[in-house]
Design an enzyme around this catalytic site. Structure first.
Site, mmCIF file in Angstrom:
data_model
loop_
_atom_site.group_PDB
_atom_site.id
_atom_site.type_symbol
_atom_site.label_atom_id
_atom_site.label_comp_id
_atom_site.label_asym_id
_atom_site.label_seq_id
_atom_site.Cartn_x
_atom_site.Cartn_y
_atom_site.Cartn_z
ATOM 1 N N CYS A 160 0.833 -1.209 0.000
ATOM 2 C CA CYS A 160 0.000 0.000 0.000
ATOM 3 C C CYS A 160 0.864 1.255 0.000
ATOM 4 O O CYS A 160 0.619 2.207 -0.755
ATOM 5 C CB CYS A 160 -0.923 0.003 1.212
ATOM 6 N N GLU A 233 -6.154 -2.645 -2.224
ATOM 7 C CA GLU A 233 -5.866 -1.209 -2.324
ATOM 8 C C GLU A 233 -6.273 -0.679 -3.703
ATOM 9 O O GLU A 233 -6.799 0.435 -3.823
ATOM 10 C CB GLU A 233 -4.386 -0.954 -2.075
#
Length: 559
Positions: A160, A233
């Site tokens: 992420c 994500e």
């Protein structure tokens, strides 16, 4: 030991996993949120809605770090994780002030989006040791087990941070410095900063260290968790609500009837990973070798495998040499100052003459005589496609919002070869093939060729005829994907001409006639600005480059 190994030679498992899944991260660039953000046209409510989700992410990161610290066996590792958690807590405390520094005010109330919930639930479950396929029961047995669980937690966070660092730098690269009119530039600068990069790198370094003692099976779990975190994500970015019209993805245009797409593409080295002429040469040589061994009678005079191989080699060498000479002869001595479409057409007419002569030479050589139709089809079934190519055609056909018509325009000598390849991929008969054909006598090729697609002019004629034949109501978009000089005219006449695997020769010829080659993401950002300013411009001599079919997939179909 199977699986990944974190070694100094490759920079560790974090770097290797980022490289392995980077094509997927590229797809995020083509989401409406990122394109609108990069163009500076994103509605501020959409931006603030996304930023409001940060609090839920940060809370989950803080809790995950807390659990990972408990699991870490080494005091130095514990301290490193503790520092990462402190940074998150400071960010959580200062979030409102930071947003005000960017020039915005967060809404008083926000709710946690479903995409946010999916990631944070996954992260916290991973940090707690609830990993699918793992036998952890909540009781720590050995120091190695503790290290493993700490590594798992970091593997669900690392992608992420690296993704946001990557996206911000890509966005920063397309901003126009002298204009300074992107209201989100301060937020972008924050993610491009040295401090954010250092934070992302610290997480990766710690993941590398914690992974050193893991088994191959445990490293496979790290990879699976890393990939899942990346996908969640990307889903979060893709799910961000956008109220404005956007240029991407094509399949999600804001029209009740959906979008009409006519997609064209070249075949050799665009769809396929090998050149079809080389594949047909292999078919012919293998058949000749088998005939040598069997000593059986054939319909045509037999040629030994060795002689046939030599003939193919001579044809190939002669073609390459004369092709390069032809390209040199049609390139202007000086670069034109503007896009010169007419000049390019005249130059490509000379190339067309050369391609026709080359095909005549192949026919006269007899190398295409005596090929079994079954062998050709079998070669097509086994043909290797470029990574991601088959998927996009399969998903285009399944799309409910996309009324798609797909055509392959190819110089390939055998339409059977192409149709067999796409049939094995499950996209026939919907996909249409336009190429040359090898005529048969019985089930064996005669050596002649039915010439339908030999030149850039033939491709353009087919391109125009197909569009004239379509009965289209509503919004219509044409996309052409190619990578050779023969595709240039079609690429330029499409609404979006995408060059994949840009060759030096194609770039050189194009640039000499004033063609600009622009990365697709950068081009879409410009198009988004044009859309916001009142309308898109027409043919301009700009072609868009991509590194993989993944980018094309994201542009047309989204994530």
């Amino acid at each position: 030991m199977e699986g990944f190994q974190a070694t100094p030679d490759d920079g560790g498992i974090a770097k290797r996993l980022w490289v392995k899944f980077k094509n997927e991260s590229l797809c995020a660039l083509y989401t409406p949120f990122i394109v609108c953000l990069a163009s500076g046209t994103l509605d501020s409510k959409s931006f603030l809605h996304c930023i409001s989700q940060d609090v839920y992410f940060l809370q989950a990161f803080a809790k995950a770090y807390e659990m990972a610290e408990d699991f870490a066996d080494d005091d130095e590792d514990k301290e490193a994780i503790r520092e990462l958690r402190k940074r998150v807590l400071r960010k959580l405390k200062d979030q409102d002030d930071l947003v005000r520094e960017w020039g915005f005010e967060l809404p008083n109330n926000s709710t946690c989006d479903s995409a946010t919930v999916r990631y944070t639930d996954f992260l916290l479950a991973t940090a707690a040791g609830k990993v699918e396929g793992e036998k952890f029961t909540g009781k720590i047995v050995t120091p190695f087990e503790k290290t493993r669980l700490a590594a798992y937690a970091l593997s669900a966070i690392a992608p992420c941070m690296r993704l946001y660092s990557f996206l911000s730098k890509e966005i920063k690269s397309v901003l126009v410095p002298e204009e300074n009119n992107n209201i989100y530039e301060r937020w972008i600068d924050c993610l491009c900063s040295e401090s954010f990069e250092a934070y992302a790198s610290r997480i990766e370094d710690l993941l590398d260290k914690l992974s050193v003692c893991l088994t191959g099976e445990e490293l496979d779990v790290v990879e699976r968790l890393y990939h899942q975190a990346m996908k969640l994500e990307l889903e979060f970015i893709s799910a961000q609500p956008i109220t404005q019209s956007t240029v991407t993805p094509i399949s999600q245009v804001q029209e009740p009837a959906g979008c009409n797409l006519t997609m064209f593409c070249d075949f050799d080295m665009t769809c396929s990973a090998v050149d079809s002429s080389a594949l047909l040469a292999d078919v012919a040589i293998i058949a000749a070798a088998k005939s040598d061994l069997d000593d059986c009678e054939t319909l045509y005079p037999r040629v030994s495998a060795a002689d046939l191989r030599a003939t193919w080699s001579n044809l190939s060498s002669k073609y390459i040499e004369e092709y390069e000479q032809c390209i040199e002869s049609i390139i202007p001595s000086e670069t034109v100052g503007r896009f010169d479409y007419e000049g390019l057409c005249k130059a490509l007419e000379q190339l067309s003459d050369f391609e026709r002569r080359a095909n005549d030479m192949v026919v006269h050589s007899g190398v295409l005589r005596g090929l079994s139709q079954e062998d050709i089809k079998r070669a097509g079934e086994r043909l290797i496609f470029q990574n991601g190519c088959k998927n996009i055609f399969q998903e285009i056909l399944r799309s409910e919002n996309l009324h798609a018509d797909v055509h392959v325009l190819s110089y390939c000598w055998s339409g059977d070869l192409i149709r067999s390849a796409f049939s094995s991929a499950g996209v026939l008969p919907v996909l249409n093939v336009h190429s040359n054909e090898l005529p048969y006598e019985g089930s064996v090729t005669t050596g002649d060729m039915i010439k339908k697609m030999e030149s850039p002019m033939d491709k353009l004629q087919a391109f125009n005829d197909i569009l004239k034949s379509r009965d289209i109501n509503g919004k219509h978009t044409t996309v052409y994907v190619g990578g050779s000089v023969g595709d240039l005219l079609c690429l330029l006449n499409a609404d979006v001409g995408i060059v994949i695997g840009l060759s030096a020769g194609l770039r050189r010829l194009g640039e000499q006639f004033g063609i600009s080659f622009v990365p697709l993401f950068s081009g879409l950002v410009t198009k988004q600005r044009e859309l916001a300013e009142g309308g898109l411009k027409g043919m301009s001599g700009i072609l868009y480059t991509v590194s993989s079919w993944s980018e094309i997939h994201a542009f047309i179909l989204g994530l």
